[in-house]
Write an enzyme that holds these catalytic residues in place. Sequence first.
Site, PDB file in Angstrom:
ATOM      1  N   PHE A  56       2.081  -0.860   8.997  1.00 29.01           N
ATOM      2  CA  PHE A  56       2.107  -1.047  10.202  1.00 29.01           C
ATOM      3  C   PHE A  56       2.043  -2.456  10.466  1.00 29.01           C
ATOM      4  CE2 PHE A  56       0.637   3.384   9.884  1.00 29.01           C
ATOM      5  CZ  PHE A  56       1.421   4.168  10.594  1.00 29.01           C
ATOM      6  N   GLU A 100      -4.887  -7.127   2.103  1.00 29.89           N
ATOM      7  CA  GLU A 100      -3.891  -7.764   2.441  1.00 29.89           C
ATOM      8  C   GLU A 100      -3.781  -9.268   2.463  1.00 29.89           C
ATOM      9  OE1 GLU A 100      -5.523  -5.640   4.105  1.00 29.89           O
ATOM     10  OE2 GLU A 100      -4.223  -3.886   4.652  1.00 29.89           O
ATOM     11  N   ASP A 114       0.956  -3.416  13.449  1.00 30.83           N
ATOM     12  CA  ASP A 114      -0.559  -3.340  14.003  1.00 30.83           C
ATOM     13  C   ASP A 114      -1.599  -4.068  12.873  1.00 30.83           C
ATOM     14  OD1 ASP A 114       0.085  -1.297  16.526  1.00 30.83           O
ATOM     15  OD2 ASP A 114       1.206  -0.787  14.578  1.00 30.83           O
ATOM     16  N   PHE A 115      -1.295  -3.839  11.631  1.00 29.24           N
ATOM     17  CA  PHE A 115      -2.203  -4.215  10.656  1.00 29.24           C
ATOM     18  C   PHE A 115      -2.323  -5.704  10.278  1.00 29.24           C
ATOM     19  CE2 PHE A 115      -2.374   0.261   8.660  1.00 29.24           C
ATOM     20  CZ  PHE A 115      -2.592   0.897   9.825  1.00 29.24           C
ATOM     21  N   GLU A 118       1.007  -1.296  -0.042  1.00 29.41           N
ATOM     22  CA  GLU A 118      -0.072   0.019  -0.032  1.00 29.41           C
ATOM     23  C   GLU A 118       0.925   1.259  -0.151  1.00 29.41           C
ATOM     24  OE1 GLU A 118      -1.776  -1.389   3.574  1.00 29.41           O
ATOM     25  OE2 GLU A 118      -2.909  -2.690   2.576  1.00 29.41           O
ATOM     26  N   HIS A 166      -1.562   1.684  16.422  1.00 27.03           N
ATOM     27  CA  HIS A 166      -0.402   1.997  15.368  1.00 27.03           C
ATOM     28  C   HIS A 166       0.968   2.332  16.180  1.00 27.03           C
ATOM     29  CE1 HIS A 166      -3.872   3.466  13.237  1.00 27.03           C
ATOM     30  NE2 HIS A 166      -2.973   3.516  12.041  1.00 27.03           N
TER      31      HIS A 166
END
Lengths: 332, 345
Positions: free
Chosen positions: B94, B71, B96-97, B40, B140
């Site tokens: 990130f 993703e 976190d994603f 991305e 994040h």
Amino acid sequence: MAKTNSLDAQTLISMYRTMAIIRNFEETMVNVYMEGKMPVFDIAGGTVPGEMHLAAGQEPVAVGVCAHLNDNDTVTAPHRAHHFAIAKGVDLKKMAAEIFGKDTGLGHGKGGHMHLFDQQKKFGCSGIIGAGMPVACGAALAAKKNGKDWVAVSFFGEGTANQGSFHESLNLAALWKLPVIFVCEDNSYAISVPKSKSTSIANNADRAASYGIPGFEIAENDVLAVYEAAREAVARARRGEGPSLMEVKTYRYLGHFQGDPELYRPKDEVAKLRESDPINKLGRQLIEQGAISEGDLVALDQEAAEKVKEAIEFARQSPYPQPADALKHVFV
Amino acid sequence: MSQVMDNATQTERLLTTSKAIAEGIAQEMERDPSVFVMGEDVGVYGGIFGSTTGLFERFGGDRIMDTPISETAFIGAATGAAMEGMRPIVELMFVDFFGVCMDQIYNHLAKNTYMSGGNQKIPVVLTTAFGGGYSDAAQHSQCLYGLFAHLPGLKIVVPSNAYDAKGLMISAIRDDNPVMFFMHKGIMGLGWMTPLPSAMAHVPEEPYTIPFGKAAIKQAGDNVTIVTLGIMVHRAMDAAKQLAAEGIQAEVIDLRTLVPLDTATIVESVKKTHRLLIVDEDYLSFGMSGEICARVVEEALDYLDAPVKRLAVPDVPIPYSRPMEQFVLPNAEKIIEAARNLARM
């Protein structure tokens, strides 16, 4: 075109008022966010640190949909969430305080601007793309199980329509006839990636057909057009007829986040968009209809500015949480 | 294959970590047409954290591919392309994603080699940014490298500076296994982050590799061993300066990779200093700090003159508000205090 004459003046004025508050809040945040970050920008510095995603220009989606909701209805929102929170009636002072990281904030400073939770107004948001869609299905499932005519609305951006949770949620909601309204804000960019480079079709509303549910494409950033489409979608959900998908063509006046160099879009793009500003447009319509005078409009804007000023002042004056408060609230 | 180089290099050119990474990727793309990048905002934007700066202009959209926010699809596609002989570098902004696509990572990317009895190579580099300290809150700011290191089948790389980042990136691309490349946002040299000059380094223009599983001793010392990685290396070095002024000589070890982990260097150091402090920006429990402690206890318990000390995030999500976030994150002051207490034991 939306039929403005089908709406009573009070509803129109109320929507204008909310849009004006949102715009004033977001434009105020542009300046507040830069406090303490000049002359050298540092995301960690200043009055309000961290990322800041603002929604100036996107007011019609939030206001046109939320005008049909009450406190029993649930809203889930993404990382760019201030406009949805305000439109859902979240307390402006507590929201501002949370954004300032203060103890008086919605989450005592734990959440910050991407993670606003208000249990009274049944509002929540997330920094993860598509995360609110299954949660909205859950709220709708609970309403259905409890025999209520409550609905859930999930707001998300057009980039999210390519995320697995979008498709899974649409199918689940359609299959179980859940009272959910999925509302896509098409602001043209997923951060830097334009819709045409990320999405195999032009209109996400067309995807509703795959799940056998109605899809509403709203091609203009107009609060009345949104209001009319949402009226039908919400009524349908309340009648127990299941979910709908709406996509609204809207504008993001500011960067993805404050500090975004915006190299991915032409410099004059936003200036052109601002020429057809949705708030100015509604204001003109109200005057042309004779619903309000020029003076009333100025008063509405001033009232919005005053409300925002009070909220920001409340946030500024509020105390920070104690450092060790960080250890609280992992569990209840 | 190119030579392994030491930190003392012949170049005077200072690079930020993001530019060093982008240069490493570009050189491998020049050398090997099977290398390409997906993710991305990796195209025109150059990666949110600058790791693909300038690559789109140089290699075009066929090899520097912006992806939809899909993703599971594009990380799974990296696995598929790698199984066909390509060498994808795939970025998920990130760390976190990663929840949205974990199945493709931990059940497929990480396991297909093993389940095929070693017959299937999967040369994927998965890049991601991690870490907090700038009020980006609970979704994040995480590190999570300990979580991925827990899963067999993924090599875990966590550079602390520009020099290491380029060499480790080239090693990652040439590795025939899945490699997760963790970039702490604070070491990248981004214009919008708090500057960290010590993360910039003299980076040779030519390609070079740094082997995995080889920690760097950033500073030798006899009194206490400080083991860490990523941005905490810089915090530990700041602490070491102050400790030295107090007469405490700290040995600072930069792990550089978690998988494989250079246990030998840690154990060797503990045998010398007899005191161990582990500094980790990740969560305290069930993670890196516990693993290192266990290995030292297994291999060098008799050499310890004091209980092992761990500094890590105390098992809470990262809070947004600055005073609370600073309370939970390790920093130089906390390292000084912990090392000082250890040295007195």
